[in-house]
Design a protein around this motif. Sequence first.
Motif, PDB file in Angstrom:
ATOM      1  N   SER A   1      45.971  79.934  10.716  1.00 45.19           N
ATOM      2  CA  SER A   1      45.191  79.808  12.056  1.00 45.19           C
ATOM      3  C   SER A   1      45.852  78.530  12.943  1.00 45.19           C
ATOM      4  O   SER A   1      46.747  77.788  12.710  1.00 45.19           O
ATOM      5  CB  SER A   1      43.696  79.550  11.824  1.00 45.19           C
ATOM      6  OG  SER A   1      43.647  78.530  11.374  1.00 45.19           O
ATOM      7  N   TRP A   2      45.140  78.652  14.229  1.00 41.76           N
ATOM      8  CA  TRP A   2      45.615  77.704  15.130  1.00 41.76           C
ATOM      9  C   TRP A   2      45.479  76.137  14.662  1.00 41.76           C
ATOM     10  O   TRP A   2      46.220  75.321  14.875  1.00 41.76           O
ATOM     11  CB  TRP A   2      44.782  77.984  16.174  1.00 41.76           C
ATOM     12  CG  TRP A   2      44.963  76.683  17.381  1.00 41.76           C
ATOM     13  CD1 TRP A   2      45.607  75.662  17.623  1.00 41.76           C
ATOM     14  CD2 TRP A   2      43.722  76.555  18.359  1.00 41.76           C
ATOM     15  NE1 TRP A   2      45.311  75.073  18.892  1.00 41.76           N
ATOM     16  CE2 TRP A   2      44.127  75.246  19.422  1.00 41.76           C
ATOM     17  CE3 TRP A   2      42.528  77.098  18.800  1.00 41.76           C
ATOM     18  CZ2 TRP A   2      43.307  74.877  20.382  1.00 41.76           C
ATOM     19  CZ3 TRP A   2      41.727  76.533  19.920  1.00 41.76           C
ATOM     20  CH2 TRP A   2      42.129  75.493  20.594  1.00 41.76           C
TER      21      TRP A   2
ATOM     22  N   ARG B   1      35.738  80.280  13.498  1.00 38.87           N
ATOM     23  CA  ARG B   1      36.349  79.724  14.786  1.00 38.87           C
ATOM     24  C   ARG B   1      35.690  78.157  15.102  1.00 38.87           C
ATOM     25  O   ARG B   1      36.498  77.339  15.709  1.00 38.87           O
ATOM     26  CB  ARG B   1      35.647  80.587  15.936  1.00 38.87           C
ATOM     27  CG  ARG B   1      36.253  80.148  17.410  1.00 38.87           C
ATOM     28  CD  ARG B   1      36.318  81.311  18.477  1.00 38.87           C
ATOM     29  NE  ARG B   1      36.956  82.347  18.100  1.00 38.87           N
ATOM     30  CZ  ARG B   1      37.183  83.345  19.034  1.00 38.87           C
ATOM     31  NH1 ARG B   1      36.822  83.202  20.181  1.00 38.87           N
ATOM     32  NH2 ARG B   1      38.039  84.289  18.772  1.00 38.87           N
TER      33      ARG B   1
ATOM     34  N   ILE C   1      37.669  76.039  12.877  1.00 34.73           N
ATOM     35  CA  ILE C   1      39.141  75.759  13.438  1.00 34.73           C
ATOM     36  C   ILE C   1      39.024  74.799  14.722  1.00 34.73           C
ATOM     37  O   ILE C   1      39.773  73.800  15.023  1.00 34.73           O
ATOM     38  CB  ILE C   1      39.540  77.054  14.073  1.00 34.73           C
ATOM     39  CG1 ILE C   1      40.008  77.985  12.654  1.00 34.73           C
ATOM     40  CG2 ILE C   1      40.783  77.047  14.896  1.00 34.73           C
ATOM     41  CD1 ILE C   1      40.306  79.409  13.094  1.00 34.73           C
ATOM     42  N   ASP C   2      37.912  74.973  15.554  1.00 33.94           N
ATOM     43  CA  ASP C   2      37.754  74.137  16.770  1.00 33.94           C
ATOM     44  C   ASP C   2      37.560  72.690  16.212  1.00 33.94           C
ATOM     45  O   ASP C   2      38.094  71.686  16.814  1.00 33.94           O
ATOM     46  CB  ASP C   2      36.495  74.561  17.608  1.00 33.94           C
ATOM     47  CG  ASP C   2      36.617  75.868  18.374  1.00 33.94           C
ATOM     48  OD1 ASP C   2      37.898  75.805  18.633  1.00 33.94           O
ATOM     49  OD2 ASP C   2      35.910  76.406  18.674  1.00 33.94           O
TER      50      ASP C   2
ATOM     51  N   SER D   1      43.056  78.195  23.460  1.00 37.31           N
ATOM     52  CA  SER D   1      41.997  79.036  23.041  1.00 37.31           C
ATOM     53  C   SER D   1      42.395  80.397  23.212  1.00 37.31           C
ATOM     54  O   SER D   1      42.215  81.086  22.318  1.00 37.31           O
ATOM     55  CB  SER D   1      40.655  78.933  23.594  1.00 37.31           C
ATOM     56  OG  SER D   1      40.276  77.368  23.437  1.00 37.31           O
TER      57      SER D   1
ATOM     58  N   TYR E   1      42.738  82.741  15.516  1.00 35.43           N
ATOM     59  CA  TYR E   1      41.465  82.032  15.606  1.00 35.43           C
ATOM     60  C   TYR E   1      40.216  82.387  14.755  1.00 35.43           C
ATOM     61  O   TYR E   1      39.081  82.349  15.442  1.00 35.43           O
ATOM     62  CB  TYR E   1      41.130  82.322  17.291  1.00 35.43           C
ATOM     63  CG  TYR E   1      40.110  81.290  17.889  1.00 35.43           C
ATOM     64  CD1 TYR E   1      39.776  79.975  17.274  1.00 35.43           C
ATOM     65  CD2 TYR E   1      40.241  81.460  19.187  1.00 35.43           C
ATOM     66  CE1 TYR E   1      38.970  79.172  17.839  1.00 35.43           C
ATOM     67  CE2 TYR E   1      39.182  80.186  19.915  1.00 35.43           C
ATOM     68  CZ  TYR E   1      38.951  79.148  19.305  1.00 35.43           C
ATOM     69  OH  TYR E   1      38.326  78.153  19.963  1.00 35.43           O
TER      70      TYR E   1
ATOM     71  N   ALA F   1      45.403  81.443  21.243  1.00 36.19           N
ATOM     72  CA  ALA F   1      44.954  81.754  19.570  1.00 36.19           C
ATOM     73  C   ALA F   1      44.173  83.051  19.391  1.00 36.19           C
ATOM     74  O   ALA F   1      44.507  83.630  18.224  1.00 36.19           O
ATOM     75  CB  ALA F   1      44.078  80.477  19.160  1.00 36.19           C
ATOM     76  N   ALA F   2      43.371  83.357  20.479  1.00 39.90           N
ATOM     77  CA  ALA F   2      42.401  84.435  20.295  1.00 39.90           C
ATOM     78  C   ALA F   2      43.497  85.787  20.663  1.00 39.90           C
ATOM     79  O   ALA F   2      43.317  86.690  19.672  1.00 39.90           O
ATOM     80  CB  ALA F   2      41.313  84.609  21.485  1.00 39.90           C
TER      81      ALA F   2
END
Length: 222
Positions: free
Chosen positions: A154-155, A89, A92-93, A73, A82, A76-77
């Motif tokens: 993104s992640w 977000r 993505i999570d 996390s 992220y 990613a941020a």
Amino acid sequence: MAGKPKLHYTKGRGKMESIRWLLAAAGVEFEEEFIETKEDLEKLRNDGVLLFQQVPMVEIDGMRMVQTRAILSYIAAKYNLYGKDLKERAWIDMYVEGTTDLMGMIMYLPFQPADTKEKNLALIIERATTRYFPVYEKALKDHGQDYLVGNKLSWADVHLLEAILMAEECKPDVLFAFPLLQAFKGRISNIPTIKKFLQPGSQRKPPTDDKMVAVVRKIFNI
């Protein structure tokens, strides 16, 4: 502790591999200090640098970070992978948690008894093709963009590519029924930082073999 992030783990993939992937995708060079014996792990524990006595541990920005999810996390941020807001977000999570579940099944396969491996491999393929990959195929179709969330890398994309390649190591044609994921794999694999990580000689680790299983069992006393 300034400079390149330093990763403390075994020479295997394990829980550190997704961290290697994300740093590489972000174009961040990193160093690795390998734990090769039980004594190496005990030294880290005795030095008081492992918050919960566990690895992976990453030295980054003056911190000694532990807990895989927290490390990922943060990376990613920090490197703008992220999403642009809370909703992105959240998506993505959710996507990352799904790929984490699938990759966890694959990660533990080499450590399972020989008599259950075939059954568990079949379960992995079944879950990949009926529970996980259909979600990402539909997401790409509904979203109509090159990436899973928003319209930028993104992640979630990096994690999904890692999961796809792991699943393909189990069954090379696992993406047969998923044309959008096949195209996604090609696109994401060709992003320069990721393409570099996929080349021979990078810090990407090979699939876990019996030799690595024996090393890991000895280090972690399992």
